[in-house]
Design a protein around this motif. Sequence first.
Motif, PDB file in Angstrom:
ATOM      1  N   PRO B  97     -46.375   7.540 -64.495  1.00  0.00           N
ATOM      2  CA  PRO B  97     -45.210   7.889 -63.680  1.00  0.00           C
ATOM      3  C   PRO B  97     -44.200   8.661 -64.541  1.00  0.00           C
ATOM      4  O   PRO B  97     -44.150   8.464 -65.765  1.00  0.00           O
ATOM      5  N   ILE B  98     -43.437   9.504 -63.898  1.00  0.00           N
ATOM      6  CA  ILE B  98     -42.445  10.289 -64.638  1.00  0.00           C
ATOM      7  C   ILE B  98     -41.251  10.570 -63.728  1.00  0.00           C
ATOM      8  O   ILE B  98     -41.411  10.667 -62.511  1.00  0.00           O
ATOM      9  N   ILE B  99     -40.078  10.633 -64.339  1.00  0.00           N
ATOM     10  CA  ILE B  99     -38.865  10.943 -63.569  1.00  0.00           C
ATOM     11  C   ILE B  99     -38.740  12.460 -63.449  1.00  0.00           C
ATOM     12  O   ILE B  99     -38.757  13.163 -64.462  1.00  0.00           O
ATOM     13  N   GLU B 178     -34.050  15.701 -72.816  1.00  0.00           N
ATOM     14  CA  GLU B 178     -34.011  14.242 -72.841  1.00  0.00           C
ATOM     15  C   GLU B 178     -35.424  13.699 -73.076  1.00  0.00           C
ATOM     16  O   GLU B 178     -36.335  14.467 -73.383  1.00  0.00           O
ATOM     17  N   GLN B 179     -35.594  12.390 -72.993  1.00  0.00           N
ATOM     18  CA  GLN B 179     -36.851  11.741 -73.370  1.00  0.00           C
ATOM     19  C   GLN B 179     -38.091  12.381 -72.715  1.00  0.00           C
ATOM     20  O   GLN B 179     -38.282  12.288 -71.503  1.00  0.00           O
ATOM     21  N   GLY B 180     -38.934  12.962 -73.538  1.00  0.00           N
ATOM     22  CA  GLY B 180     -40.116  13.641 -73.025  1.00  0.00           C
ATOM     23  C   GLY B 180     -41.186  12.707 -72.501  1.00  0.00           C
ATOM     24  O   GLY B 180     -42.070  13.129 -71.757  1.00  0.00           O
ATOM     25  N   SER B 181     -41.141  11.428 -72.865  1.00  0.00           N
ATOM     26  CA  SER B 181     -42.174  10.536 -72.346  1.00  0.00           C
ATOM     27  C   SER B 181     -41.773   9.902 -71.017  1.00  0.00           C
ATOM     28  O   SER B 181     -42.594   9.278 -70.357  1.00  0.00           O
ATOM     29  N   TRP B 182     -40.522  10.077 -70.628  1.00  0.00           N
ATOM     30  CA  TRP B 182     -40.060   9.464 -69.373  1.00  0.00           C
ATOM     31  C   TRP B 182     -39.591  10.481 -68.337  1.00  0.00           C
ATOM     32  O   TRP B 182     -39.512  10.190 -67.149  1.00  0.00           O
ATOM     33  N   ALA B 366     -45.437  13.785 -73.095  1.00  0.00           N
ATOM     34  CA  ALA B 366     -45.984  14.137 -71.780  1.00  0.00           C
ATOM     35  C   ALA B 366     -45.130  15.139 -71.012  1.00  0.00           C
ATOM     36  O   ALA B 366     -45.643  16.093 -70.448  1.00  0.00           O
ATOM     37  N   GLY B 367     -43.825  14.921 -70.972  1.00  0.00           N
ATOM     38  CA  GLY B 367     -42.979  15.705 -70.086  1.00  0.00           C
ATOM     39  C   GLY B 367     -42.191  16.806 -70.771  1.00  0.00           C
ATOM     40  O   GLY B 367     -41.255  17.351 -70.190  1.00  0.00           O
ATOM     41  N   MET B 368     -42.544  17.145 -72.015  1.00  0.00           N
ATOM     42  CA  MET B 368     -41.749  18.143 -72.739  1.00  0.00           C
ATOM     43  C   MET B 368     -41.885  19.529 -72.124  1.00  0.00           C
ATOM     44  O   MET B 368     -42.950  19.926 -71.669  1.00  0.00           O
ATOM     45  N   LEU B 369     -40.784  20.264 -72.161  1.00  0.00           N
ATOM     46  CA  LEU B 369     -40.763  21.624 -71.610  1.00  0.00           C
ATOM     47  C   LEU B 369     -41.397  22.617 -72.569  1.00  0.00           C
ATOM     48  O   LEU B 369     -42.045  23.561 -72.147  1.00  0.00           O
ATOM     49  N   ASN B 370     -41.211  22.419 -73.855  1.00  0.00           N
ATOM     50  CA  ASN B 370     -41.611  23.436 -74.837  1.00  0.00           C
ATOM     51  C   ASN B 370     -42.667  22.910 -75.814  1.00  0.00           C
ATOM     52  O   ASN B 370     -42.583  23.130 -77.020  1.00  0.00           O
ATOM     53  N   VAL B 371     -43.645  22.174 -75.296  1.00  0.00           N
ATOM     54  CA  VAL B 371     -44.836  21.701 -76.003  1.00  0.00           C
ATOM     55  C   VAL B 371     -44.542  20.652 -77.074  1.00  0.00           C
ATOM     56  O   VAL B 371     -45.121  19.572 -77.072  1.00  0.00           O
ATOM     57  N   ALA B 372     -43.653  20.975 -78.008  1.00  0.00           N
ATOM     58  CA  ALA B 372     -43.361  20.045 -79.091  1.00  0.00           C
ATOM     59  C   ALA B 372     -41.917  20.218 -79.527  1.00  0.00           C
ATOM     60  O   ALA B 372     -41.361  21.314 -79.435  1.00  0.00           O
ATOM     61  N   GLU B 373     -41.304  19.120 -79.963  1.00  0.00           N
ATOM     62  CA  GLU B 373     -39.952  19.175 -80.509  1.00  0.00           C
ATOM     63  C   GLU B 373     -39.927  18.389 -81.815  1.00  0.00           C
ATOM     64  O   GLU B 373     -40.802  17.562 -82.074  1.00  0.00           O
TER      65      GLU B 373
END
Lengths: 480, 480
Positions: B97-99, B178-182, B366-373
Amino acid sequence: MIDSVSGTRTDTESRRSGRAVSSVDDAVMSMADFYSWFNTRTRANSFQVERIAFADLSGWGFDPDTGNLVHESGRFFSLEGLRVRTNRSWVSEWGQPIIVQPEIGVLGILVKRFDGVLHCLMQAKMEPGNINGVQISPTVQATRSNYLRIHGGAGTKYLEYFRPGSRGRVLFDGLQSEQGSWFLHKRNRHIVVETDDDVPVDEDFCWLTLGQLHRLLLLDHMVNMDARSVLSCIPPALTGPHDEHAGDDSFTHAVLRSLAGHGTAVHESGQILSWLTEVRARQELVQRRVPLMHLVEDGWRTGADVIDHRDGKYFDVIAVAVQGSNREVTAWTQPLLAPKQAGLLALLVKRIGGTLHALVQARSDAGMLNVAELTATVHCQPGNYADTPPEHRPPFLDYVLTAPACRVRWDVLHSEEGGRFHHAQNRYLMLEVEDELVAPDDRYRWMTLHQLTSLLPHSNYLTVELRSLVASMRSLTPRM
Amino acid sequence: MIDSVSGTRTDTESRRSGRAVSSVDDAVMSMADFYSWFNTRTRANSFQVERIAFADLSGWGFDPDTGNLVHESGRFFSLEGLRVRTNRSWVSEWGQPIIVQPEIGVLGILVKRFDGVLHCLMQAKMEPGNINGVQISPTVQATRSNYLRIHGGAGTKYLEYFRPGSRGRVLFDGLQSEQGSWFLHKRNRHIVVETDDDVPVDEDFCWLTLGQLHRLLLLDHMVNMDARSVLSCIPPALTGPHDEHAGDDSFTHAVLRSLAGHGTAVHESGQILSWLTEVRARQELVQRRVPLMHLVEDGWRTGADVIDHRDGKYFDVIAVAVQGSNREVTAWTQPLLAPKQAGLLALLVKRIGGTLHALVQARSDAGMLNVAELTATVHCQPGNYADTPPEHRPPFLDYVLTAPACRVRWDVLHSEEGGRFHHAQNRYLMLEVEDELVAPDDRYRWMTLHQLTSLLPHSNYLTVELRSLVASMRSLTPRM
């Protein structure tokens, strides 16, 4: 480092052969020799592209559940539907086909100094969608699979120069976006590596100076999109100190001052970032991937050999069979996106305090990753606005179409990516405007070339179209 | 500019009242007065949060076609499914699940100099998911609708300072993740504005120096996530010239040198950008939104009052009813994401040539916009790795958990966003390590604090967790 290939010549040989006829430019190859070589490569890389029905595509097909056009391997790219919601006042929501290609490819230019003059190793490369077959491309255009050598095979020439730990110096290395109205979140890695090696030059490659590339950028359909895009990223320090008095005229001086970051910019860079942040935060851009078959309600029709819009606007999706002589795989079929008409990219510029400023707009396209990017003053396919009420036509569109010739600093047709687009061409214009011209609304800002190029190390600031325009200006060196 | 509100005091009044007891710090309010004020505000902003069944949510419900948890207005946020494919060697594909919240909100801090000392206008604000109710938050936390005043109403206090054309000077303005896993692709606008106005101070607000905030950052659950994140973005120039000899000890000197960009960095900034580009291009991260109900096959179960994973790991989604005294709407219900256990964020640092370097990792969520931070050296929920083979446990996790106390430079529990997360807490640690410690693989790099902070004007470089760590170091001023 590179296997010796039949037809390759060493740098020393290239230099000697070119040197005799090069006088204006300190280039290893004269322009006359370049054209001979290019014509030979064009003939050698002959190929045929034929339109076929979707049913005749090999390995490609429509997914029965979604209607998406996909490859059976799950690789390459797919054509899917995208539904977009914005808070624009005109056409705020729509659905459209879009190319989905989550993989990041590599576009690299290898550079080297000969007698202190920077040269770029460029390739004569054919792409199936090119209007004229062969164009000048970067040293390397590689997919991630090629780069990671997942599938083994012969590999891409010169790719080793762009891998970590290669003997070259990395001068630029960043991700850059592609067309936001045709691609979903697509980016490629742009990398520029300088070498001191004696590089064997394959028969499809040659060394060109930035000055030579600048001349070629003034020719229609000569320098391909990937090359223009990577050229825009070459760091200013590489092109030598900009002697702002070296040009022939005050316009050239203003360009060189603007590139060098001399003189006063209308807005400080922090103000520019704040303005773009404000635009991005204010702009609604909700993207949702949907099955391609759902786009029927948006007017998109899938036929036997074309996906098109009932209004005859935007673009078609077609299928082609390619028979080429100079690719690892010598025959293949693939879909291509075919725009219905040429686009117009016009950059309005003016001298402010002796420094050239460009009027850029913050533009939001359907498939953009970061909401909005900076682009040319006018950026559109004019035909799509034929029946649009005047107040919703793109600002300056009519101004540009009726501008007197004396304001035109250059006017050239370039092709967009021939591996994905069929005969996609844009007219790139630079117009110097009168002093009193002002930005129409808060989507526009006057920026110096230095301000634009200092954003390039970071992703998703300049559209690929604006980078094409920047490339032409960056390669304007005192020594042309 | 701000309507006079009952209980507000002018800056002059605040300054006078604080001045008498402030001696160590040139602050308008002493720490003792701060704690009195904070305790009063905590009592005044009392509220209750109760867990309820999903069926008792008002305005929220499960979409019958997808099982997504959505608001009937289509606004706020939704809980959907995300399917992720990567090229990792361990757990390369999963669904979760993701917000989804495509809107960009505004987080702003208003700053002002009193007798030359920078102060931040901070708010005592309750959020339903906070472990302890009220925490110190930025001047403004506003949704885009509030910002654009789409829905009219009383509006958010001090918001006018952050609008274009306000009388303040914009010192920072950028989008941060914000949190890429949530969260899927979530970002907020971070903005810092300096004013010279005599600002009426509402009863829930107070002026604090960076030195005072630094002390508060060492306390558990005192400074909220949004505040930490915006504080990390305050430009170094604002905190005055860093006198690198002003600290009490050589560790503080090394931090100040690192912040100021003095001394030699292990890697040049261009090399860092190239390394991160390489990681982003190599890392596969294919994200596909799917109906929440499809996650059954991934072990996610939807019950009457909880969505959870059959392994008892990761997080739950729950519903709460809130009865508060200090919000525009005084009672409401909403879903919250409730992590199963506290996270661990540990930054390993060492002095190299007298300049502090931090070991950061390029992390892909999982939810990152730019692959990696870039994030902390260790960034995980340790409980999720209880049954993971040693070779796939996060590097340095066991090292950190068993580190001797003498290496710990700080160790504090902070809350994550209480408007979306229920009792989400992370342990933030900074450990100074021995010289011989080396990065385990190509995902890690030693960077100075100056290198880290110079990436902050551009989006999606530092995770919100790394920004929390940076905030603590940035507020370390010579005058504490």
